[in-house]
Design a protein around this motif. Structure first.
Motif, PDB file in Angstrom:
ATOM      1  N   GLY A 142     -14.680   6.468  -0.757  1.00  0.00           N
ATOM      2  CA  GLY A 142     -14.453   7.940  -1.011  1.00  0.00           C
ATOM      3  C   GLY A 142     -13.088   8.301  -0.463  1.00  0.00           C
ATOM      4  N   SER A 143     -12.160   7.616   0.142  1.00  0.00           N
ATOM      5  CA  SER A 143     -10.895   7.953   0.617  1.00  0.00           C
ATOM      6  C   SER A 143     -10.009   7.222  -0.334  1.00  0.00           C
ATOM      7  CB  SER A 143     -10.633   7.476   2.198  1.00  0.00           C
ATOM      8  OG  SER A 143     -11.601   8.224   2.661  1.00  0.00           O
ATOM      9  N   TRP A 144      -8.436   7.638  -0.439  1.00  0.00           N
ATOM     10  CA  TRP A 144      -7.599   7.312  -0.987  1.00  0.00           C
ATOM     11  C   TRP A 144      -6.327   6.270  -0.147  1.00  0.00           C
ATOM     12  CZ3 TRP A 144      -7.016   7.013  -6.446  1.00  0.00           C
ATOM     13  CH2 TRP A 144      -7.865   7.639  -7.186  1.00  0.00           C
ATOM     14  N   LYS A 145      -6.124   5.361  -0.819  1.00  0.00           N
ATOM     15  CA  LYS A 145      -5.103   4.594  -0.054  1.00  0.00           C
ATOM     16  C   LYS A 145      -4.055   4.137  -1.065  1.00  0.00           C
ATOM     17  CE  LYS A 145      -8.214   2.269   3.314  1.00  0.00           C
ATOM     18  NZ  LYS A 145      -8.550   0.913   4.056  1.00  0.00           N
ATOM     19  N   VAL A 146      -2.957   3.818  -0.582  1.00  0.00           N
ATOM     20  CA  VAL A 146      -1.741   3.065  -1.328  1.00  0.00           C
ATOM     21  C   VAL A 146      -1.813   1.685  -0.810  1.00  0.00           C
ATOM     22  CG1 VAL A 146      -0.051   3.946   0.716  1.00  0.00           C
ATOM     23  CG2 VAL A 146       0.658   3.253  -1.832  1.00  0.00           C
ATOM     24  N   ARG A 147      -1.405   0.778  -1.749  1.00  0.00           N
ATOM     25  CA  ARG A 147      -1.187  -0.494  -1.449  1.00  0.00           C
ATOM     26  C   ARG A 147       0.411  -0.863  -2.225  1.00  0.00           C
ATOM     27  NH1 ARG A 147      -5.619  -3.062  -3.933  1.00  0.00           N
ATOM     28  NH2 ARG A 147      -6.452  -3.183  -1.710  1.00  0.00           N
ATOM     29  N   ALA A 148       1.035  -1.674  -1.483  1.00  0.00           N
ATOM     30  CA  ALA A 148       2.236  -2.157  -1.899  1.00  0.00           C
ATOM     31  C   ALA A 148       2.207  -3.544  -2.804  1.00  0.00           C
ATOM     32  CB  ALA A 148       3.197  -2.500  -0.765  1.00  0.00           C
ATOM     33  N   VAL A 149       2.333  -3.388  -4.209  1.00  0.00           N
ATOM     34  CA  VAL A 149       2.129  -4.526  -5.071  1.00  0.00           C
ATOM     35  C   VAL A 149       2.982  -5.279  -5.170  1.00  0.00           C
ATOM     36  CG1 VAL A 149       0.855  -5.032  -7.378  1.00  0.00           C
ATOM     37  CG2 VAL A 149       0.165  -2.989  -6.078  1.00  0.00           C
TER      38      VAL A 149
END
Length: 655
Positions: A142-149
């Motif tokens: 239900g939450s948003w995250k950012v991931r370094a790809v």
């Protein structure tokens, strides 16, 4: 406080309205794809690019430039969107660079609309690549995250789009590049590369990937395809994961943590902001028609999150060590530091900075591990029998199921950073590969402490545990088990199966028994394959049983001649496609006389061990995971209870 990310690291997003700023040493085009929970992109209509710059919730620039700003509103994306991937590509054919390695590494920054920094990622490690997936914004609980790809593609934008699952990727990439070519690129000077990027460090993900080439990887078993969307629900009561109502409570992001102190100038990759509160975990918080599917997908997500969080921590610690070495070298190379206490002070300052960086990396890891541990404590008790440990209470109420599950648990996996946090090792059903329980020592430290006889006993008991679980999770009559025990050395371990009458026949012994079983199974596979290819199942011989079968071969290659070895290889290669599976209990050293002729056999089987061993690698960053085999609790009656249920159901389908 802006978090400095390294490849694979994730960071919570305190806002849903974001701005993504790109800074490169040369003009690049920016694009974005909208994917489902598994990252699949529905089609060209889910790609925002300079020729079609706006999608619900996403807007990208309309021309190539050395600096970009992308606008993202995560509340405006469709409910079916779970991942927003930010893509960068070189506008080839314009006379500019043809590879990212020719200039300074691109820097991607996620900010709030007012410009407050949230996360920053310098995409290091690129060389011949001309397209890269820079960042990924993804929905989790239900939450948003950012991931370094930072995943680069030498094949350019076409290869990137194909990897995103888009059809006719070369034509689509050509249209995107044509749209960029119609407008002039804006060459804006980019800021100089940071000092730490010049250190030549290799991201943890790439180091792990290189190491993983020498060890077998965990078979990549993607999460279950989510169901198609159901009719839209009333706007007043939307579901957490989309328009399908799974009845569990709506997940809401927790409030962001209070801002921490101002960042240091030498903030290390992997250092994160003060940990934010995470939402209370819910078992089954993933896509799928059934709870079993949702739990399977949730376990897969936990597996990936643990792999990437650990990769970020290891990369940050390696960076801190490298930085300490460089600063100590500078101290020793400066003659002035050898006078008085200047050298000691410089060394102490370097060590203090190193400790600060590692402490911050540990803090970020502890935050992620705390969230995953809380999720595991909720998910583990909710797992059905097919996914549960043998000591789970769910086995006390076991009954033979009416239909087969989508996966089965083969053991547990953990990393040294938190050995108590274990992820179920789930294999999709029907099995795409056979299983090999290695009764040799290999390189396992645990195996080195046992004598040969004890190790072989544990290997056979582990194989029996796998066979009992496979029998237990299938409906009555839809899964059979055969045994080859040429020397009869496994009679004691197989006795519970024989006494319960759950085997398709008595264990085959001697060379004649081996030959008879292999001949019967190879002929059966031949017939089923011919019928399947011709679409003529009705022409199968009367009475031919089409149920799935598992063949346990104990103490291989004892009792096998060259013909039997070739038949076994055939079953391992062709059997799974028609429901005939192999479970081999063997020490590879015992079969050394066959030379490389058996190499294809070992490669097509999933290697398991009877004692903990770190021989498996994940498909994301290639960590060496410690595999722990399933075992019945000491003194437990679960084996007898399960076999009794199977025996009672046997009368429904005969011998």
């Amino acid at each position: 406080m802006t978090a400095e990310l390294v490849r694979g690291q994730n960071h919570p997003l305190p806002h849903t309205r974001l701005e993504i700023r790109v800074s490169a040493g040369h003009p690049v085009l920016a694009a974005a794809t909208l994917g489902d929970e598994q990252g699949r992109v529905a089609g060209p209509e889910a790609l925002a690019h300079p020729g079609a710059a706006e999608l619900p919730g996403v807007e990208v620039p309309r021309q190539a430039a050395a600096r970009h700003r992308l606008a993202v509103d995560l509340e405006a994306v469709r409910d079916t969107v779970h991942r927003v991937s930010v893509l960068l590509a070189l506008p080839l054919g314009t006379g500019g660079p043809t590879r990212f390695g020719a200039s300074a590494a691109p820097v991607v920054t996620v900010t709030a609309p007012d410009g407050t920094g949230i996360a920053d990622y310098t995409i290091t490690g690129l060389d011949r690549e001309s397209a890269v997936v820079a960042l990924e914004l993804y929905r989790r609980q239900g939450s948003w995250k950012v991931r370094a790809v930072g995943q680069g593609y030498e094949g350019g934008l076409a290869a990137l789009l194909a990897d995103q699952g888009l059809d006719r990727a070369p034509e689509l990439a050509g249209s995107v590049l044509d749209a960029v070519a119609q407008g002039p690129a804006r060459a804006v000077p980019a800021p100089a590369a940071r000092a730490e990027d010049a250190a030549g460090r290799v991201p943890e993900g790439e180091r792990a990937h290189q190491a993983a080439q020498t060890q077998p990887a965990v078979p990549v078993q993607p999460p279950v395809t989510p169901p198609p969307p159901a009719p839209a629900q009333p706007p007043a009561a939307p579901s957490a994961d989309g328009p399908i109502d799974y009845t569990h409570p709506r997940r809401r992001p927790a409030a962001a943590a209070a801002p921490g102190p101002a960042p240091q100038q030498d903030a290390a990759p992997g250092a994160a902001a003060a940990p934010a509160d995470f939402p209370a975990p819910v078992a089954g918080d993933a896509s799928g028609w059934t709870m079993d599917e949702r739990l399977y997908n949730q376990v897969w997500g936990m597996f990936e999150d643990l792999a990437r969080a650990t990769a970020a921590y290891r990369s940050a610690c390696n960076f801190a060590e490298s930085r300490l070495d460089q600063e100590l070298d500078r101290v020793l190379s400066d003659p002035r530091s050898r006078i008085g206490g200047a050298g000691d002070a410089a060394r102490a300052a370097a060590k203090a900075k190193h400790d600060e960086l590692t402490d911050r990396a540990q803090e970020a890891l502890d935050r992620d591990l705390a969230q995953l541990t809380a999720e595991s404590e909720v998910v583990e008790p909710a797992l059905p029998a097919a996914y549960a440990r043998w000591d789970s209470p769910v086995w006390q109420a076991y009954r033979v199921p009416m239909e087969a599950p989508i996966a089965v648990r083969l053991g547990d996996l953990h990393l040294p950073e938190r050995t108590g946090l274990r992820v179920p090792f789930l294999a999709r059903l029907p099995l795409a590969r056979g299983l090999w329980v290695d009764s040799g020592r290999g390189h396992s430290e645990a195996a080195m402490l046992l004598d040969e006889a004890e190790l072989r006993r544990l290997a056979l008991e582990s194989a029996v545990a796998h066979a009992v679980r496979l029998l237990a999770v299938h409906p009555a009559g839809r899964f059979r088990v055969r045994v080859i025990d040429a020397a009869g050395a496994g009679a004691h371990a197989f006795a519970p199966l024989v006494e319960a009458g759950v085997l398709a026949g008595p264990p085959a012994a001697g060379a004649a028994g081996v030959s008879a079983v292999l001949k019967q199974l190879t002929e059966r596979v031949d017939l089923l394959q011919m019928a399947s290819r011709a679409g003529a199942a009705e022409d199968l011989p009367p009475g031919l049983d089409t149920a799935e079968e598992l063949l346990i071969v104990h103490d291989f290659p004892h009792g096998f001649d060259d013909r039997a070895v070739n038949q076994l290889r055939y079953l391992a290669d062709e059997g799974p496609s028609v429901g005939t599976h192999l479970l081999l209990v063997a020490d590879r050293a015992d079969a050394a006389a066959y030379g490389p002729v058996l190499d294809p056999l070992w490669r097509c089987l999933t290697r398991l061990t009877p004692v903990p061993d770190d021989h498996l690698a994940d498909p994301w960053v290639g960590h060496s995971w410690t595999y722990e085999p399933p075992a019945f609790p000491a003194g437990s009656s679960i084996l007898r209870q399960v076999l009794a249920q199977l025996s009672d159901s046997r009368g429904q389908w005969g011998p």
